[in-house]
Design a protein around this motif. Structure first.
Motif, PDB file in Angstrom:
ATOM      1  N   SER A 200      35.236  38.894  47.434  1.00 46.81           N
ATOM      2  CA  SER A 200      34.511  40.040  47.873  1.00 46.81           C
ATOM      3  C   SER A 200      33.705  39.664  49.162  1.00 46.81           C
ATOM      4  O   SER A 200      33.391  40.385  50.166  1.00 46.81           O
ATOM      5  CB  SER A 200      33.833  41.150  46.795  1.00 46.81           C
ATOM      6  N   ASN A 201      32.931  38.615  49.030  1.00 42.70           N
ATOM      7  CA  ASN A 201      31.869  37.999  49.974  1.00 42.70           C
ATOM      8  C   ASN A 201      32.620  37.704  51.305  1.00 42.70           C
ATOM      9  O   ASN A 201      32.300  37.730  52.471  1.00 42.70           O
ATOM     10  CB  ASN A 201      31.152  36.961  49.512  1.00 42.70           C
ATOM     11  N   ASP A 202      33.827  36.898  50.970  1.00 43.95           N
ATOM     12  CA  ASP A 202      34.435  36.331  52.289  1.00 43.95           C
ATOM     13  C   ASP A 202      35.349  37.364  52.800  1.00 43.95           C
ATOM     14  O   ASP A 202      35.886  37.056  54.211  1.00 43.95           O
ATOM     15  CB  ASP A 202      35.385  35.183  51.643  1.00 43.95           C
ATOM     16  N   TYR A 203      35.950  38.200  52.189  1.00 43.54           N
ATOM     17  CA  TYR A 203      36.961  39.384  52.649  1.00 43.54           C
ATOM     18  C   TYR A 203      36.354  40.571  52.549  1.00 43.54           C
ATOM     19  O   TYR A 203      36.067  41.178  51.111  1.00 43.54           O
ATOM     20  CB  TYR A 203      38.356  39.409  52.354  1.00 43.54           C
ATOM     21  N   LYS A 204      36.009  41.353  53.607  1.00 41.40           N
ATOM     22  CA  LYS A 204      35.482  42.742  53.389  1.00 41.40           C
ATOM     23  C   LYS A 204      36.864  43.856  53.193  1.00 41.40           C
ATOM     24  O   LYS A 204      36.472  44.940  53.615  1.00 41.40           O
ATOM     25  CB  LYS A 204      34.647  43.154  54.588  1.00 41.40           C
ATOM     26  N   ASP A 205      37.829  43.227  52.630  1.00 38.44           N
ATOM     27  CA  ASP A 205      38.846  44.221  52.612  1.00 38.44           C
ATOM     28  C   ASP A 205      38.638  45.254  51.371  1.00 38.44           C
ATOM     29  O   ASP A 205      38.279  45.085  50.340  1.00 38.44           O
ATOM     30  CB  ASP A 205      40.178  43.442  52.163  1.00 38.44           C
ATOM     31  N   LYS A 206      38.823  46.444  51.663  1.00 39.12           N
ATOM     32  CA  LYS A 206      38.932  47.564  50.532  1.00 39.12           C
ATOM     33  C   LYS A 206      39.448  47.558  49.235  1.00 39.12           C
ATOM     34  O   LYS A 206      39.095  48.157  48.234  1.00 39.12           O
ATOM     35  CB  LYS A 206      38.772  49.031  51.154  1.00 39.12           C
ATOM     36  N   ALA A 207      40.332  46.739  49.431  1.00 44.03           N
ATOM     37  CA  ALA A 207      41.325  46.600  48.094  1.00 44.03           C
ATOM     38  C   ALA A 207      40.827  45.570  47.125  1.00 44.03           C
ATOM     39  O   ALA A 207      41.395  45.649  45.885  1.00 44.03           O
ATOM     40  CB  ALA A 207      42.707  46.139  48.578  1.00 44.03           C
ATOM     41  N   ILE A 208      39.768  44.842  47.719  1.00 45.20           N
ATOM     42  CA  ILE A 208      39.202  43.994  46.609  1.00 45.20           C
ATOM     43  C   ILE A 208      37.740  44.005  46.499  1.00 45.20           C
ATOM     44  O   ILE A 208      37.191  43.589  45.721  1.00 45.20           O
ATOM     45  CB  ILE A 208      39.509  42.531  46.851  1.00 45.20           C
ATOM     46  N   SER A 209      36.992  44.287  47.690  1.00 50.22           N
ATOM     47  CA  SER A 209      35.552  44.355  47.867  1.00 50.22           C
ATOM     48  C   SER A 209      35.038  45.153  46.439  1.00 50.22           C
ATOM     49  O   SER A 209      34.884  46.357  46.521  1.00 50.22           O
ATOM     50  CB  SER A 209      35.315  44.933  49.068  1.00 50.22           C
ATOM     51  N   ASN A 210      34.149  44.409  45.528  1.00 55.59           N
ATOM     52  CA  ASN A 210      33.564  44.992  44.584  1.00 55.59           C
ATOM     53  C   ASN A 210      34.340  45.811  43.679  1.00 55.59           C
ATOM     54  O   ASN A 210      33.985  46.765  42.870  1.00 55.59           O
ATOM     55  CB  ASN A 210      32.367  45.740  45.161  1.00 55.59           C
ATOM     56  N   LYS A 211      35.702  45.727  43.758  1.00 53.68           N
ATOM     57  CA  LYS A 211      36.399  46.551  42.936  1.00 53.68           C
ATOM     58  C   LYS A 211      36.753  46.001  41.611  1.00 53.68           C
ATOM     59  O   LYS A 211      36.636  44.731  41.234  1.00 53.68           O
ATOM     60  CB  LYS A 211      37.900  46.766  43.503  1.00 53.68           C
ATOM     61  N   LYS A 212      36.717  46.990  40.379  1.00 52.61           N
ATOM     62  CA  LYS A 212      36.791  46.488  38.885  1.00 52.61           C
ATOM     63  C   LYS A 212      38.222  46.355  38.900  1.00 52.61           C
ATOM     64  O   LYS A 212      38.943  47.539  38.587  1.00 52.61           O
ATOM     65  CB  LYS A 212      35.875  47.299  38.314  1.00 52.61           C
ATOM     66  N   ILE A 213      38.852  45.212  38.510  1.00 57.02           N
ATOM     67  CA  ILE A 213      40.429  45.241  38.247  1.00 57.02           C
ATOM     68  C   ILE A 213      40.572  45.140  36.729  1.00 57.02           C
ATOM     69  O   ILE A 213      40.115  43.789  36.350  1.00 57.02           O
ATOM     70  CB  ILE A 213      41.048  44.287  38.962  1.00 57.02           C
ATOM     71  N   ASN A 214      41.465  46.013  36.182  1.00 57.23           N
ATOM     72  CA  ASN A 214      41.700  45.425  34.685  1.00 57.23           C
ATOM     73  C   ASN A 214      42.563  44.436  34.419  1.00 57.23           C
ATOM     74  O   ASN A 214      43.745  44.393  34.903  1.00 57.23           O
ATOM     75  CB  ASN A 214      42.274  46.786  34.198  1.00 57.23           C
ATOM     76  N   TYR A 215      42.355  43.579  33.636  1.00 57.75           N
ATOM     77  CA  TYR A 215      43.008  42.525  32.819  1.00 57.75           C
ATOM     78  C   TYR A 215      42.977  42.452  31.393  1.00 57.75           C
ATOM     79  O   TYR A 215      42.081  43.109  30.826  1.00 57.75           O
ATOM     80  CB  TYR A 215      42.599  41.005  33.461  1.00 57.75           C
ATOM     81  N   ARG A 216      43.940  41.986  30.818  1.00 60.60           N
ATOM     82  CA  ARG A 216      43.890  41.626  29.477  1.00 60.60           C
ATOM     83  C   ARG A 216      43.775  40.191  29.122  1.00 60.60           C
ATOM     84  O   ARG A 216      44.447  39.490  29.659  1.00 60.60           O
ATOM     85  CB  ARG A 216      45.267  42.372  28.617  1.00 60.60           C
ATOM     86  N   LEU A 217      42.963  39.852  27.978  1.00 61.66           N
ATOM     87  CA  LEU A 217      42.869  38.639  27.450  1.00 61.66           C
ATOM     88  C   LEU A 217      43.981  38.146  26.606  1.00 61.66           C
ATOM     89  O   LEU A 217      44.055  38.492  25.310  1.00 61.66           O
ATOM     90  CB  LEU A 217      41.496  38.455  27.009  1.00 61.66           C
ATOM     91  N   VAL A 218      44.895  37.353  27.133  1.00 64.16           N
ATOM     92  CA  VAL A 218      46.041  36.821  26.427  1.00 64.16           C
ATOM     93  C   VAL A 218      45.820  35.395  25.663  1.00 64.16           C
ATOM     94  O   VAL A 218      46.344  35.258  24.657  1.00 64.16           O
ATOM     95  CB  VAL A 218      47.258  36.745  27.310  1.00 64.16           C
ATOM     96  N   LYS A 219      44.783  34.697  26.200  1.00 62.01           N
ATOM     97  CA  LYS A 219      44.606  33.361  25.450  1.00 62.01           C
ATOM     98  C   LYS A 219      43.191  32.978  26.044  1.00 62.01           C
ATOM     99  O   LYS A 219      42.777  33.174  27.006  1.00 62.01           O
ATOM    100  CB  LYS A 219      45.876  32.456  26.027  1.00 62.01           C
ATOM    101  N   GLN A 220      42.572  31.940  25.081  1.00 59.75           N
ATOM    102  CA  GLN A 220      41.449  31.131  25.321  1.00 59.75           C
ATOM    103  C   GLN A 220      41.437  29.976  24.773  1.00 59.75           C
ATOM    104  O   GLN A 220      41.843  29.947  23.535  1.00 59.75           O
ATOM    105  CB  GLN A 220      40.335  32.304  24.773  1.00 59.75           C
ATOM    106  N   GLN A 221      41.241  28.919  25.349  1.00 62.09           N
ATOM    107  CA  GLN A 221      41.187  27.507  24.616  1.00 62.09           C
ATOM    108  C   GLN A 221      40.161  26.723  25.481  1.00 62.09           C
ATOM    109  O   GLN A 221      39.987  26.656  26.529  1.00 62.09           O
ATOM    110  CB  GLN A 221      42.705  27.298  24.610  1.00 62.09           C
ATOM    111  N   GLN A 222      39.904  25.605  24.622  1.00 55.82           N
ATOM    112  CA  GLN A 222      39.207  24.588  25.270  1.00 55.82           C
ATOM    113  C   GLN A 222      40.007  23.307  25.946  1.00 55.82           C
ATOM    114  O   GLN A 222      40.744  23.106  25.096  1.00 55.82           O
ATOM    115  CB  GLN A 222      38.139  24.109  23.846  1.00 55.82           C
ATOM    116  N   GLU A 223      39.899  23.033  27.068  1.00 56.86           N
ATOM    117  CA  GLU A 223      40.682  22.098  27.508  1.00 56.86           C
ATOM    118  C   GLU A 223      39.802  20.776  28.066  1.00 56.86           C
ATOM    119  O   GLU A 223      38.616  21.030  28.017  1.00 56.86           O
ATOM    120  CB  GLU A 223      41.400  22.745  28.783  1.00 56.86           C
TER     121      GLU A 223
END
Length: 773
Positions: A200-223
């Motif tokens: 958002s700081n690098d690109y002032k595109d309205k498609a991403i600038s400070n937009k909240k995008i929904n994601y689902r947590l499918v996995k979490q692990q220590q690597e």
């Protein structure tokens, strides 16, 4: 001009960039080049010496250890060799410039390529000849898009309101992998919101600038390098997806792209196409709650023989194998995957044909199995089939074109069945001389009805590719392309496409976007606005003819409604162009549905310098007994071990000898046999596998005794294998993937071609243990 070809000469110019004799050195070093090329070189030097403030962070891009290195208040995360490259470039350029930045990234890319080549060589040395890579033909990959390894700050808002500061490790259009500062377990499968603060700081595109995008947590692990969350996108924001697509496309030369993803996808796609082409299994799609359960079947050049075997008195008899009563009886079990045997034959009396069929359960329940088999195997059209039945709901796993709509008939599917003809040498009579009994008892298995209505049979590889009806019609239209207006006439139309002829010669590039005004047709309607309708050029032909396809959902909706109403209101005025064959759903969707039939084990034989080798295999997770047998002594679930096919010199007998006796590529052939696999644990509690063919037993009685003995010990697995030639994988199907691979790793492109083009034979294996026992 490709500056990569002149990099040593450009590097020689860099020390003279601020000196008076720069132009004379330019003329000497680039003697013989044109003035325009020299001008471009000068501009390139000016670009390379511009100051740079970008951080070089290799922590998520390399496998080597990275450390912090400070230079002019900028902290870089570099490997030891990358730091040496940085110092050398700083000396050359006299400071931190764009050229220094690109020099370090190019150095890292070369190191990666060397490491990949060494890893491939190491893998080759460790190869077990019995172990092959498992190729996922059902294509339901957890990773649905290629990743680009890119570090950028994000904020993650959890379902409980907590906000985590994190950084991306890699991104794709379908998901992201993010690194957290410390390990902290979170609620699995929860919906989170991601804000791409760095982008958002690098690109002032309205498609991403400070937009909240929904994601689902499918996995979490220590690597090894930290604690990571794997997130899949669950938001309907096409502008955001388009931005990410463009961002990856524009920056994939700077950051590491997961080229192996495209390599795997290309290989799967090519092998699946060849497998569906050679498949002798007939997929049948059913609606268990309908009065006529069978919905449609999928046919190719091989399994069409199965369809022919079920025709009697010029009628398709397969619907009676899947009648409501039989289907209910088959489904009366708790098993998810139901397997059984079906027997059928044709009986002719007084010039009339009668088809009889029965399932294993029906014959066992009524005590008529011996009678049916001993009487039927002496009649014409005697066949034995392996039948599977399992629940199935069609779900698209890929994005389709706008006009490739989901077929309505797919919504009714509740189950998928497969019918595979098998050799009958596995049938062992207890007493061949025993009285067969009264054949009249078999009358209950006669198909006495004829098919009501029509059961669709769709071709997996059709000659006719049209999606819908077309109508001949001439009408004037105006085209607007790149600000230029052209006139043309409609030749024919459909709800989603046009065939047009330009009034004057004009070359229009394929995939060009065109806006059309239907000048004549607009006069006949006030309900629809027929201006600025978006089409895209699909192909062209002689005499300035172009084939167009609708290019936006709004345009598709408008034209579909208008043309449907137009034809319906004037049925005598519009002449339909007849189809070459019956109308069917688009081929990609049929192939996707056909994946449900790919549950046997498949082994692919490559022939290099006349030597056959099993190079790949494919076994789905749903085929548990086969997966267990062929995963023997494997280090990974992505491998298969065909020791059950190769011990006791089995490969010589079932594969090498038949191939030597045939002329590959000239005479297609098919061989079917049974394999009896004995699994015994030795004194060290390790499994030992021994396999036998029919000729390894002294007699039918000895074979039966062997089966009965090891059945009690639960040490036996009986396989039916089918060896057949297959068409060479079609590389044109994977051109887009190969183009991407070529841009980043040309050696992988060559490897892919060599691997696929050598495949000539397919070995299909079905587990028949329960049915034989």
């Amino acid at each position: 001009m490709n500056f990569k070809d002149y990099q040593p000469q450009i590097n020689a110019l860099i020390p003279y960039r601020n000196k008076p004799d720069f132009n004379s050195m330019l003329d000497k070093i680039f003697f013989g080049e044109s003035q325009s090329d020299k001008f471009l070189v000068k501009m390139e030097v000016n670009r390379l010496v511009k100051p740079c403030t970008r951080i070089i962070d290799l922590r998520e891009k390399v496998i080597d250890k990275t450390e912090q290195y400070e230079h002019l208040d900028i902290t870089h995360y570099l490997t030891v060799s990358a730091n040496k490259a940085l110092k050398a470039a700083l000396t050359l350029y006299g400071g931190y410039t764009i050229g220094v930045y690109e020099h370090v990234l190019n150095h890292v890319q070369k190191v990666k390529q060397i490491q990949n080549e060494k890893a491939l060589q190491a893998n080759v040395l460790e190869v077990n000849e019995n172990i092959t890579e498992n190729i996922e033909l059902n294509n339901h990959r957890r990773q649905a898009a290629a990743r680009m390894f890119f570090v950028s700050e994000v904020n993650i808002a959890l379902a409980n309101g907590d906000v985590l500061a994190a950084a991306t490790s890699n991104i794709s259009v379908t998901g992201i992998k993010v690194k957290l500062p410390e390990q902290e377990q979170h609620l699995a499968d929860q919906l989170v919101q991601v804000i791409f603060t760095g982008l958002s700081n690098d690109y002032k595109d309205k498609a991403i600038s400070n937009k909240k995008i929904n994601y689902r947590l499918v996995k979490q692990q220590q690597e090894r390098t930290g604690f990571y969350l794997y997130l899949n996108i669950e938001d309907d924001k096409p502008d955001f997806v388009k931005f990410i697509q463009g961002f990856i496309r524009a920056n994939q030369h700077k950051y590491k792209l997961d080229v192996l993803y495209y390599f795997r996808v290309a290989r799967e796609k090519a092998l699946k196409n060849s497998t569906l082409n050679a498949l002798n299994t007939l997929p049948v799609f059913l609606n268990a709650e309908a009065n006529k359960p069978i919905l449609f079947m999928l046919r190719n050049a091989v399994n069409k023989e199965v369809l022919n075997q079920w025709r009697c008195n010029n009628s398709n008899q397969l619907p009676f194998l899947f009648s409501t009563a039989r289907l209910a009886a088959l489904l009366n079990t708790t098993d998810t995957l139901i397997t059984t045997t079906v027997y059928s034959f044709t009986y002719i009396k007084d010039g009339e044909e009668y088809l009889l069929s029965a399932t294993e359960q029906e014959l066992q329940a009524q005590g008529l199995k011996h009678l049916f088999i001993e009487y039927g195997r002496n009649q014409t059209n005697w066949h034995c089939y392996h039948l599977t039945l399992q629940p199935y709901t069609y779900q698209a796993v890929k994005n389709y074109q706008l006009t490739d709509v989901r077929p309505k008939i797919f919504s009714g599917i509740s189950h998928v069945a497969t019918l595979t003809e098998i050799a009958t040498d596995e049938i062992i009579s207890v007493n061949p001389k025993a009285d067969k009994g009264n054949p009249n008892l078999l009358n209950r298995f006669v198909h006495k009805e004829t098919e009501q209505g029509f059961t669709p049979t769709y071709d997996l590889f059709p000659d006719e590719l049209r999606k819908e009806e077309r109508y001949s019609y001439t009408s004037n239209i105006a085209l607007n392309i790149a600000g230029q207006t052209l006139t043309a006439k409609i030749i024919d139309f459909s709800g989603s496409g046009l065939k047009i002829a330009l009034a004057a010669p004009k070359a229009i590039a394929k995939r060009s976007l065109i806006k059309i005004d239907f000048t004549d047709l607009q006069k006949v309607t006030k309900q629809h606005t027929l201006t600025n309708i978006e089409y895209r050029v699909v192909s062209s032909s002689a005499k300035h003819l172009y084939h167009l396809q609708i290019a936006s959902s709004e345009s598709y909706k408008t034209m579909k409604q208008f043309f449907t109403l137009l034809v319906k209101s004037n049925p005598a005025h519009f002449k339909e162009i007849p189809l070459k064959s019956h109308k069917q759903p688009v081929t990609p969707r049929l192939h996707e549905a056909a994946e449900a039939a790919l549950h046997p084990a498949f082994f692919y034989v490559a022939i290099t310098n006349g030597k056959p080798t099993i190079s790949f295999s494919s076994i789905t997770e749903s085929s548990r007994s086969l997966k267990q047998l062929f995963n023997f002594d494997c280090k990974s679930a992505n491998q298969n071990n065909h020791i059950a096919l190769s011990n006791n010199k089995l490969l010589d007998r079932i594969l090498f000898t038949p191939l030597r006796e045939s002329t590959i590529g000239n005479t297609p052939f098919t061989i079917e046999r049974s394999i009896y696999v004995k699994k015994v644990k030795d004194d060290n509690n390790k499994w030992k596998i021994e396999s036998y063919l029919d000729e390894d037993f002294e007699s039918e009685f000895a074979k039966r005794e062997f089966i009965v003995e090891h059945k009690k010990l639960k040490q036996l697995q009986i396989l039916h294998y089918r060896l057949s030639t297959i068409d060479m994988p079609n590389l044109t199907l994977i051109k887009s993937e190969m183009d991407i691979i070529s841009c980043h790793a040309i050696h992988l492109t060559k490897r892919l071609e060599e691997e696929l083009l050598n495949i000539k034979v397919m070995l299909q294996v079905i587990d028949r243990t329960e049915q034989v026992l």
